[in-house]
Design a protein around this motif. Sequence first.
Motif, mmCIF file in Angstrom:
data_model
loop_
_atom_site.group_PDB
_atom_site.id
_atom_site.type_symbol
_atom_site.label_atom_id
_atom_site.label_comp_id
_atom_site.label_asym_id
_atom_site.label_seq_id
_atom_site.Cartn_x
_atom_site.Cartn_y
_atom_site.Cartn_z
ATOM 1 N N ILE A 151 0.851 -1.187 0.000
ATOM 2 C CA ILE A 151 0.000 0.000 0.000
ATOM 3 C C ILE A 151 0.883 1.233 0.000
ATOM 4 C CG2 ILE A 151 -1.711 1.309 1.327
ATOM 5 C CD1 ILE A 151 -2.834 -1.360 2.290
ATOM 6 N N VAL A 152 0.587 2.173 -0.920
ATOM 7 C CA VAL A 152 1.363 3.399 -1.046
ATOM 8 C C VAL A 152 1.262 4.206 0.243
ATOM 9 C CG1 VAL A 152 1.504 5.599 -2.269
ATOM 10 C CG2 VAL A 152 1.129 3.494 -3.551
ATOM 11 N N LYS A 153 2.408 4.708 0.727
ATOM 12 C CA LYS A 153 2.440 5.427 1.995
ATOM 13 C C LYS A 153 2.143 6.910 1.800
ATOM 14 C CE LYS A 153 5.627 2.312 4.347
ATOM 15 N NZ LYS A 153 4.580 1.779 5.200
ATOM 16 N N LEU A 154 1.514 7.485 2.819
ATOM 17 C CA LEU A 154 1.227 8.910 2.854
ATOM 18 C C LEU A 154 2.440 9.643 3.422
ATOM 19 C CD1 LEU A 154 -0.912 11.198 2.561
ATOM 20 C CD2 LEU A 154 -1.584 10.692 4.931
ATOM 21 N N VAL A 155 2.967 10.644 2.660
ATOM 22 C CA VAL A 155 4.157 11.392 3.073
ATOM 23 C C VAL A 155 3.763 12.635 3.870
ATOM 24 C CG1 VAL A 155 6.188 12.651 2.258
ATOM 25 C CG2 VAL A 155 5.488 10.530 1.118
ATOM 26 N N VAL B 171 3.624 0.425 -9.564
ATOM 27 C CA VAL B 171 4.632 -0.629 -9.643
ATOM 28 C C VAL B 171 6.000 -0.043 -9.303
ATOM 29 C CG1 VAL B 171 5.666 -2.402 -11.090
ATOM 30 C CG2 VAL B 171 3.272 -1.770 -11.439
ATOM 31 N N THR B 172 6.718 -0.710 -8.401
ATOM 32 C CA THR B 172 8.032 -0.234 -7.972
ATOM 33 C C THR B 172 9.104 -0.637 -8.974
ATOM 34 O OG1 THR B 172 8.619 -2.215 -6.724
ATOM 35 C CG2 THR B 172 7.266 -0.556 -5.596
ATOM 36 N N SER B 173 10.333 -0.186 -8.723
ATOM 37 C CA SER B 173 11.450 -0.538 -9.603
ATOM 38 C C SER B 173 11.756 -2.026 -9.560
ATOM 39 C CB SER B 173 12.702 0.247 -9.189
ATOM 40 O OG SER B 173 13.048 -0.034 -7.836
ATOM 41 N N LYS B 174 11.336 -2.711 -8.491
ATOM 42 C CA LYS B 174 11.540 -4.158 -8.378
ATOM 43 C C LYS B 174 10.287 -4.930 -8.770
ATOM 44 C CE LYS B 174 15.128 -3.865 -4.854
ATOM 45 N NZ LYS B 174 15.575 -4.317 -3.516
ATOM 46 N N TRP B 175 9.350 -4.257 -9.440
ATOM 47 C CA TRP B 175 8.136 -4.865 -9.993
ATOM 48 C C TRP B 175 7.243 -5.446 -8.912
ATOM 49 C CZ3 TRP B 175 7.493 -3.420 -14.845
ATOM 50 C CH2 TRP B 175 8.635 -3.079 -15.575
ATOM 51 N N LYS B 176 7.150 -4.692 -7.804
ATOM 52 C CA LYS B 176 6.179 -5.004 -6.758
ATOM 53 C C LYS B 176 5.019 -4.011 -6.858
ATOM 54 C CE LYS B 176 8.808 -8.134 -4.765
ATOM 55 N NZ LYS B 176 8.417 -9.558 -4.666
ATOM 56 N N ALA B 177 3.818 -4.478 -6.600
ATOM 57 C CA ALA B 177 2.628 -3.619 -6.753
ATOM 58 C C ALA B 177 2.248 -2.978 -5.427
ATOM 59 C CB ALA B 177 1.458 -4.436 -7.292
ATOM 60 N N LYS B 178 1.762 -1.729 -5.506
ATOM 61 C CA LYS B 178 1.270 -1.002 -4.340
ATOM 62 C C LYS B 178 -0.065 -0.354 -4.692
ATOM 63 C CE LYS B 178 5.760 0.194 -2.262
ATOM 64 N NZ LYS B 178 5.531 -0.183 -0.850
ATOM 65 N N LEU B 179 -1.032 -0.422 -3.771
ATOM 66 C CA LEU B 179 -2.350 0.166 -3.971
ATOM 67 C C LEU B 179 -2.374 1.593 -3.429
ATOM 68 C CD1 LEU B 179 -4.637 -2.740 -2.707
ATOM 69 C CD2 LEU B 179 -3.878 -2.330 -5.033
ATOM 70 N N GLN C 127 3.423 -11.833 -10.069
ATOM 71 C CA GLN C 127 3.837 -11.210 -8.812
ATOM 72 C C GLN C 127 2.968 -9.992 -8.502
ATOM 73 O OE1 GLN C 127 6.423 -12.174 -6.522
ATOM 74 N NE2 GLN C 127 5.239 -10.695 -5.353
ATOM 75 N N ILE C 128 2.677 -9.192 -9.538
ATOM 76 C CA ILE C 128 1.829 -8.010 -9.342
ATOM 77 C C ILE C 128 0.427 -8.425 -8.913
ATOM 78 C CG2 ILE C 128 0.668 -6.137 -10.603
ATOM 79 C CD1 ILE C 128 3.303 -5.791 -12.184
ATOM 80 N N ALA C 129 -0.129 -9.452 -9.559
ATOM 81 C CA ALA C 129 -1.463 -9.937 -9.180
ATOM 82 C C ALA C 129 -1.471 -10.402 -7.717
ATOM 83 C CB ALA C 129 -1.893 -11.076 -10.099
ATOM 84 N N PHE C 130 -0.425 -11.111 -7.322
ATOM 85 C CA PHE C 130 -0.326 -11.584 -5.930
ATOM 86 C C PHE C 130 -0.215 -10.408 -4.964
ATOM 87 C CE2 PHE C 130 2.351 -12.957 -2.314
ATOM 88 C CZ PHE C 130 1.516 -13.922 -1.787
ATOM 89 N N ASP C 131 0.577 -9.390 -5.319
ATOM 90 C CA ASP C 131 0.743 -8.217 -4.444
ATOM 91 C C ASP C 131 -0.579 -7.475 -4.262
ATOM 92 O OD1 ASP C 131 3.391 -8.782 -4.154
ATOM 93 O OD2 ASP C 131 4.094 -7.358 -5.648
ATOM 94 N N VAL C 132 -1.335 -7.306 -5.358
ATOM 95 C CA VAL C 132 -2.621 -6.607 -5.265
ATOM 96 C C VAL C 132 -3.583 -7.395 -4.367
ATOM 97 C CG1 VAL C 132 -4.629 -5.804 -6.561
ATOM 98 C CG2 VAL C 132 -2.339 -5.488 -7.515
ATOM 99 N N ALA C 133 -3.627 -8.706 -4.545
ATOM 100 C CA ALA C 133 -4.507 -9.537 -3.708
ATOM 101 C C ALA C 133 -4.086 -9.471 -2.247
ATOM 102 C CB ALA C 133 -4.479 -10.983 -4.206
ATOM 103 N N THR C 134 -2.771 -9.432 -1.996
ATOM 104 C CA THR C 134 -2.283 -9.350 -0.618
ATOM 105 C C THR C 134 -2.700 -8.034 0.023
ATOM 106 O OG1 THR C 134 -0.364 -10.708 -1.237
ATOM 107 C CG2 THR C 134 -0.235 -9.490 0.840
ATOM 108 N N GLY C 135 -2.589 -6.921 -0.740
ATOM 109 C CA GLY C 135 -3.007 -5.620 -0.219
ATOM 110 C C GLY C 135 -4.497 -5.578 0.095
ATOM 111 N N LEU C 136 -5.321 -6.124 -0.799
ATOM 112 C CA LEU C 136 -6.765 -6.155 -0.559
ATOM 113 C C LEU C 136 -7.114 -7.020 0.649
ATOM 114 C CD1 LEU C 136 -8.175 -6.399 -4.204
ATOM 115 C CD2 LEU C 136 -8.313 -4.441 -2.674
ATOM 116 N N HIS C 137 -6.436 -8.161 0.762
ATOM 117 C CA HIS C 137 -6.688 -9.041 1.910
ATOM 118 C C HIS C 137 -6.354 -8.317 3.208
ATOM 119 C CE1 HIS C 137 -5.778 -12.275 4.815
ATOM 120 N NE2 HIS C 137 -6.732 -12.925 4.198
ATOM 121 N N TYR C 138 -5.279 -7.539 3.201
ATOM 122 C CA TYR C 138 -4.906 -6.764 4.389
ATOM 123 C C TYR C 138 -6.008 -5.767 4.754
ATOM 124 C CZ TYR C 138 -2.357 -3.353 7.260
ATOM 125 O OH TYR C 138 -1.978 -2.498 8.248
ATOM 126 N N LEU C 139 -6.539 -5.060 3.755
ATOM 127 C CA LEU C 139 -7.596 -4.082 4.019
ATOM 128 C C LEU C 139 -8.873 -4.741 4.498
ATOM 129 C CD1 LEU C 139 -7.104 -1.718 0.943
ATOM 130 C CD2 LEU C 139 -6.491 -1.239 3.308
#
Length: 617
Positions: A410-414, A485-493, A453-465
Amino acid sequence: MKCCTRYIYIVLVLFFVKMIKSSHGQAFYDATSCRQDGNAPGTRYTCINTTLTKNSCETFLIYRANNQFATISAISTLFGLTPDTLLEINHIDSPLETLFVDREVIIPVSCSCSDGFFQSRLNYTVNGNATYTDIGCGFFEGLVKKITLVEENLNQEVIKVGNVLNIPLKCDCPNNNDYKYLVTYPLVSGDSIRKVSTKFGISRDNILAINNISLDTTIYPETTILVPLQSKPVIDFNIPNLQPPTPGFLSTSPVERNVKPEKLRKVYIVVAVIGFGLVLAILVVTGLYLKALNRCRRDLFVIPSTLRSSFTSFSTPPLSSPRSRPSPATRSSPNSCLSPDLLASIKYSLYNFTIEEIKSITKDFSKDCKVSENTYKGLLDDVQVLIKEIKFSEIRHVIDLHSKINHVNIVKLVGVCYNESSWSYIVLQCPSNGSLRDCLANSLSLTWHRRTQIAFDVATGLHYLHYCIVPPYMQTGLDSANIFVTSKWKAKLVVLSRNPNNGTIGSSTFEYENFDALKMLEKEDIFEFGMVLLEILSGKVKTDGKLLRESIGFLGGEGGEGGCFENLRTFMDPCLKEGYSLAEALCLGVLAKACVESDPLHRPSMEDILKVLARMV
C-alpha cells in the motif's frame, strides 16, 4: 618360493573377481535431494570400463505424463525418440491422445558406461525461462539431478532460450545373468517398495537387494530406484492404493545421524546459553517498553483541557515561506492540527507542506506533471511523489485511515497541505515504474513472472484491508490506474478514505459495521480485482469492461471456433509471445472469470484468491 607364488596368484584372482563384480559399480539408493546444491555423493550409478564386463545395454526408464508433456508426441520429442517407438510398448493408439496426469510411460533407452557412470545421453534445447532445477527435477522428473546438469554443462552457467544442454539420464546395466533389465524408476509422493513391486509383478526382496536398501530405509520423492526384471517391463495400472509400510514416504530431507555424543553435548550447552540470553533480553526489553508506554499514557492525559480542545477540529495554519526540508522518510510536522486520539494512533509523522512547496513540486501545476484530472507527480528531494487534490474536510479521514495502515503493498502517505478556502492536497509515494496501466501499455518489460507477482501483491493488499484493519476497509473503484509498480516490480495500492457526508475522492474506501453491506462491498472489490486480472492477461487497458468479460466466455464452455487452449492463446497479451506457462495462464483466466461472475455469491473470497496466486509466485 612356491608359497609366495601361490599367495600372489590368489590375490590376483581375488582382484579380478572384485573388478568384475565392481564393474556394475554403485547401485546403492541415493537419498540426496534432486535440487541440492554443491557436492552430493552418489548422484549416479558408477561403472568401470573393462573388457571383461558389460559396458552398455538396452534398458528402460519410467516417465510420468504431466500438463506440459501430456501426449506421446510431446514425450517422445523430449527424449529424442519417434512416437512409434513408444506407442507399441505402452499400448497407446495415438501419439496425440491426452494421457491422464501421472500416467506412467515406459521409455526405451541405450545405456552405456561413460566417464565412470552408467548414463543415457541426450540433448535438450531450452525453449523458455528455466533453471537447472526446473529441467532436472521438473521436466525430467528426477531422472537427472541438478548438480549433475551443472557438472555436465559447466560452459553454460546462465541458461538462455536456445541453449543446447547435455542431459545424462540415470540408468544401469546388469552385471550378471540374474536380470536382463534394470529399469530406472523415479519416485513420487505416495510410492513405497511394496507398491513398486506390485506394479511390476516382482519380489520386494529383489528390489531391496539390487538397491542395497532394507525395509526400514526411508525413500524420498524426486529420487530413483532400480527395478530388476527378466523381461521387458509391463506396468499394472489397476493395483489398489497401497499404504506404504512404516517407514514409508516422508516429506523430509535426508539427515546425517552420525553426530558424536561429545559434539551433541556442546551443541546443547550452546543452545541453552543462547536461549537463556534471549529470554533475559526479552524480559529487559519488555520492561523498558511497558515503562515507556506508561510514561506516554501519563503525558497524554496531562494535556491541558484548553490545549486539547484546540486540537479537536482542523484549522488552516499560516502559510510560511519555503524552507529547507528533511527527506520524505524523516519529515515531521511543525504545526500539528490533529486530535489527541489521532496522534496516539498514527504510526509515523507527516510533513505539513505549504502551497508554495506544492507548486514547486508540480511546476505550478503544469500539464507535464499532470497524471489525471486531480493528480500530479513531481520530484521532492530527488524522490518522485504523487500530489492529489482533495477537499479540506476530507484530510482528516485520509490521515485517520493511513494511521492504521502499515503494509508493503500500500502506497504510503508522506504529508498534507491543507487550505480551508481552496483545494487541499495530500502527498503520496510514487513508485518509479508508474501505474500498472502505464506498464501494460508498454508491456515489453512486463514478463509473465512479473505479472503474476503483481497480481499476488494486489490480492495481498486487498486481503490486508479486508481482514487486518479494524473496522475493515473496502477498496472500491480499484483499477490498473491506481495500482503502482516499484522498480523491483512489486505492486502497491493507492488507498484513500471517504467522507460519508461529503462524497468520495479518487479511489474510495468505505467503512461499514453492517455485516451484509460489508460482504457485498467485499464482493465488489473482488469483481474489480477480476477485471484487473483480465487486463494483466490480455494487456488491454482501454477495452470496455463488458466486452473484456465476454471475451473469456470460452473458459465457461461457451461455443466458439477452436479449443479452450487456442482461444486462450488468442486472448493473451501478444507481447508475451511464448514466454508464459499455458497452465498458469489458464489457472489465472479461470480465477478472473470466477471473480467477475454476475452473481456476487459465486465469486471467491480473498483468502481463496491468495491460495491460488501463492502457488504461482
